[in-house]
Design a protein around this motif. Structure first.
Motif, PDB file in Angstrom:
ATOM      1  N   GLU A  31      22.034   5.021 -15.744  1.00  0.00           N
ATOM      2  CA  GLU A  31      22.388   3.675 -15.291  1.00  0.00           C
ATOM      3  C   GLU A  31      22.107   2.669 -16.424  1.00  0.00           C
ATOM      4  O   GLU A  31      22.907   1.770 -16.677  1.00  0.00           O
ATOM      5  CB  GLU A  31      21.542   3.339 -14.063  1.00  0.00           C
ATOM      6  N   GLY A  53      18.273  -2.968  -6.367  1.00  0.00           N
ATOM      7  CA  GLY A  53      18.367  -1.547  -6.712  1.00  0.00           C
ATOM      8  C   GLY A  53      17.618  -1.307  -8.006  1.00  0.00           C
ATOM      9  O   GLY A  53      17.007  -2.231  -8.558  1.00  0.00           O
ATOM     10  N   CYS A  54      17.666  -0.081  -8.508  1.00  0.00           N
ATOM     11  CA  CYS A  54      16.954   0.244  -9.754  1.00  0.00           C
ATOM     12  C   CYS A  54      17.323  -0.730 -10.868  1.00  0.00           C
ATOM     13  O   CYS A  54      16.452  -1.248 -11.569  1.00  0.00           O
ATOM     14  CB  CYS A  54      17.314   1.656 -10.222  1.00  0.00           C
ATOM     15  N   PHE A  76      21.647  -6.880  -1.059  1.00  0.00           N
ATOM     16  CA  PHE A  76      22.617  -5.789  -0.897  1.00  0.00           C
ATOM     17  C   PHE A  76      23.868  -6.270  -0.175  1.00  0.00           C
ATOM     18  O   PHE A  76      24.983  -5.935  -0.512  1.00  0.00           O
ATOM     19  CB  PHE A  76      22.015  -4.713   0.022  1.00  0.00           C
ATOM     20  N   GLU A  77      23.598  -7.052   0.887  1.00  0.00           N
ATOM     21  CA  GLU A  77      24.654  -7.362   1.851  1.00  0.00           C
ATOM     22  C   GLU A  77      25.725  -8.288   1.305  1.00  0.00           C
ATOM     23  O   GLU A  77      26.837  -8.312   1.823  1.00  0.00           O
ATOM     24  CB  GLU A  77      24.040  -8.049   3.092  1.00  0.00           C
ATOM     25  N   GLY A 113      23.993   2.981  -2.808  1.00  0.00           N
ATOM     26  CA  GLY A 113      23.536   2.533  -1.482  1.00  0.00           C
ATOM     27  C   GLY A 113      24.051   1.136  -1.205  1.00  0.00           C
ATOM     28  O   GLY A 113      24.631   0.858  -0.154  1.00  0.00           O
ATOM     29  N   GLY A 114      23.863   0.257  -2.182  1.00  0.00           N
ATOM     30  CA  GLY A 114      24.303  -1.131  -2.057  1.00  0.00           C
ATOM     31  C   GLY A 114      25.812  -1.250  -1.903  1.00  0.00           C
ATOM     32  O   GLY A 114      26.300  -2.225  -1.323  1.00  0.00           O
ATOM     33  N   ALA A 142      21.924   8.321  -4.352  1.00  0.00           N
ATOM     34  CA  ALA A 142      20.852   8.111  -3.352  1.00  0.00           C
ATOM     35  C   ALA A 142      20.249   6.729  -3.559  1.00  0.00           C
ATOM     36  O   ALA A 142      20.535   6.056  -4.556  1.00  0.00           O
ATOM     37  CB  ALA A 142      19.773   9.183  -3.466  1.00  0.00           C
ATOM     38  N   TYR A 143      19.419   6.318  -2.601  1.00  0.00           N
ATOM     39  CA  TYR A 143      18.638   5.088  -2.761  1.00  0.00           C
ATOM     40  C   TYR A 143      17.457   5.447  -3.649  1.00  0.00           C
ATOM     41  O   TYR A 143      16.385   5.841  -3.164  1.00  0.00           O
ATOM     42  CB  TYR A 143      18.143   4.601  -1.400  1.00  0.00           C
ATOM     43  N   THR A 146      13.832   3.105  -4.039  1.00  0.00           N
ATOM     44  CA  THR A 146      12.798   3.125  -2.998  1.00  0.00           C
ATOM     45  C   THR A 146      12.307   4.540  -2.723  1.00  0.00           C
ATOM     46  O   THR A 146      11.606   4.770  -1.741  1.00  0.00           O
ATOM     47  CB  THR A 146      13.335   2.459  -1.725  1.00  0.00           C
TER      48      THR A 146
HETATM   49  C1  LIG Z   1      18.763  -4.879   3.382  1.00  0.00           C
HETATM   50  C2  LIG Z   1      17.790  -4.139   2.544  1.00  0.00           C
HETATM   51  N1  LIG Z   1      17.408  -2.903   2.907  1.00  0.00           N
HETATM   52  C3  LIG Z   1      16.566  -2.197   2.144  1.00  0.00           C
HETATM   53  C4  LIG Z   1      16.039  -2.728   0.992  1.00  0.00           C
HETATM   54  C5  LIG Z   1      15.066  -1.936   0.150  1.00  0.00           C
HETATM   55  N2  LIG Z   1      15.646  -1.396  -1.080  1.00  0.00           N
HETATM   56  C6  LIG Z   1      15.474  -2.011  -2.271  1.00  0.00           C
HETATM   57  S1  LIG Z   1      16.157  -1.155  -3.572  1.00  0.00           S
HETATM   58  C7  LIG Z   1      16.710   0.057  -2.518  1.00  0.00           C
HETATM   59  C8  LIG Z   1      17.463   1.251  -3.050  1.00  0.00           C
HETATM   60  C9  LIG Z   1      18.809   0.925  -3.623  1.00  0.00           C
HETATM   61  O1  LIG Z   1      19.632   2.050  -3.731  1.00  0.00           O
HETATM   62  P1  LIG Z   1      21.003   1.951  -4.495  1.00  0.00           P
HETATM   63  O2  LIG Z   1      21.802   0.803  -4.030  1.00  0.00           O
HETATM   64  O3  LIG Z   1      21.665   3.281  -4.445  1.00  0.00           O
HETATM   65  O4  LIG Z   1      20.542   1.632  -5.992  1.00  0.00           O
HETATM   66  P2  LIG Z   1      19.576   2.546  -6.943  1.00  0.00           P
HETATM   67  O5  LIG Z   1      18.185   2.029  -6.738  1.00  0.00           O
HETATM   68  O6  LIG Z   1      19.741   3.961  -6.537  1.00  0.00           O
HETATM   69  O7  LIG Z   1      20.089   2.286  -8.328  1.00  0.00           O
HETATM   70  C10 LIG Z   1      16.353  -0.216  -1.179  1.00  0.00           C
HETATM   71  C11 LIG Z   1      16.648   0.627  -0.008  1.00  0.00           C
HETATM   72  C12 LIG Z   1      16.457  -4.029   0.618  1.00  0.00           C
HETATM   73  N3  LIG Z   1      16.047  -4.606  -0.513  1.00  0.00           N
HETATM   74  N4  LIG Z   1      17.314  -4.716   1.409  1.00  0.00           N
END
Ligand SMILES: Cc1ncc(C[n+]2csc(CCOP(=O)(O)OP(=O)(O)O)c2C)c(N)n1
Ligand SMILES: [Mg+2]
Length: 312
Positions: A31, A53-54, A76-77, A113-114, A142-143, A146
């Motif tokens: 990434e 995210g990361c 995210f939303e 995930g996002g 994957a997420y 977290t």
């Molecule tokens: C609505 C909401 N749910 C859960 C979280 C917690 N959260 C923060 S980062 C993350 C993981 C993100 O996964 P992804 O979008 O796949 O990105 P990655 O970290 O894998 O790069 C989560 C679940 C959040 N910030 N907001």
């Protein structure tokens, strides 16, 4: 400016870095590499909206930031809604003469995930309304940030912390959601897959994506050594294996027309890709055969689409 570019083989690329060192990505994170390359292709006149995210956490640990470009952290939303508002708002202010006319590239980024779960609705709306922006999905399946929880982009058979392999489970029991076809079905001008294991292909696609008028979507395959249980020195190799086995084909859909960018005469067995990763270590030969069959089916369908709707 000539001094700001460097020649690599036949390619002239931006020598400037938009992602400063000092970020906290894991060693071997694809990434991080993808973001660095993508920003070089986008260039300096960009505004970036990035979902949690990361990538967000690793580039902006308060009070410091690695970003050398205007950058916003979004939820995210609402990443799709936020980039829509930035684009529409700035363009309106330019029309009214409140800010100088400039060719600004509007770019949004989010993890799988996002993008495939939590941000899908607002991104779908932004694509449907036809905003002029490029969206990049970092798909590490994957997420990860977290703690390696499954998303709807996690592939069948992968072990994650919320779909762990064990006596009663073989890991993820559902098939990966096909985001590329979902976004292509919005009828937007440009959709593509890309991987930092093929850096020039990735950068060319980013340039195409920002050049088109209207929305563009690029699905970027980002190997995650931590979540995939691989060693960090094999990131580029595993990214290539994904494409060489047909697990992650490189292709683009321009105005509904398909072009496969990399088509080896024979695909390597999927087992080579699966065996390289701890998250698939538990799979039985029968499960591996199922995954091989699905890849064969998907590749046949992609080839069929490329024949029916060929790019010029
Ligand atoms: C609505 C909401 N749910 C859960 C979280 C917690 N959260 C923060 S980062 C993350 C993981 C993100 O996964 P992804 O979008 O796949 O990105 P990655 O970290 O894998 O790069 C989560 C679940 C959040 N910030 N907001
Ligand atoms: Mg992810």
């Amino acid at each position: 400016m000539a001094s700001d570019t460097v020649k690599v083989g036949k390619y002239q690329i931006d020598a400037r870095e938009y992602l400063a060192p000092g970020h906290t990505f894991c060693t071997g994170c694809a990434e991080a590499l993808a973001i660095r390359l993508v920003c070089k292709a986008v260039g300096e006149n960009a505004i970036i909206a990035m979902a949690t995210g990361c990538s967000e956490v690793c580039t902006s640990p308060l009070p410091v930031t690695s970003w050398q470009l205007p950058w916003l952290h979004t939820l995210f939303e609402n990443t799709g809604a936020e980039i829509s508002g930035i684009e529409a708002g700035l363009k309106a202010m330019m029309r009214k003469g409140k800010v100088p006319e400039r060719d600004i590239k509007f770019v949004a980024m989010g993890g799988d995930g996002g993008t495939s779960d939590i941000g899908l609705q607002s991104l779908s709306g932004a694509l449907e309304r036809g905003h002029d922006f490029l969206y990049l999905c970092w798909d590490n399946e994957a997420y990860m940030n977290t703690g390696i929880q499954r998303s709807s982009a996690t592939p069948y058979g992968a072990s994650t912390t919320t779909a762990p392999a064990g006596k009663l489970s073989m890991g993820q029991s559902t098939q990966k959601k096909n985001l590329v076809e979902i976004f292509a079905a919005h009828g937007i001008p440009y959709v593509a897959t890309a991987s930092p294991s093929y850096p020039f292909d990735l950068m060319n696609k980013v340039k195409k994506g920002i050049a088109v008028k209207g929305p563009a979507y690029i699905h970027v395959y980002t190997v995650c050594p931590t979540g995939w249980r691989t060693t960090s020195d094999r990131t580029i190799e595993i990214g290539k294996l994904a494409t060489e086995t047909g697990v992650f084909p490189l292709y683009e859909i321009e105005n509904g027309k398909y072009r496969i960018n990399y088509e080896p005469k024979t695909l390597k067995p999927v087992e080579e890709y699966l065996k390289a990763q701890g998250r698939f270590r538990h799979l039985s030969p029968a499960e591996i055969a199922k995954i091989q069959d699905k890849v064969n089916e998907d590749i046949a369908l992609l080839k069929e689409r490329a024949v029916r709707f060929p790019a010029g």
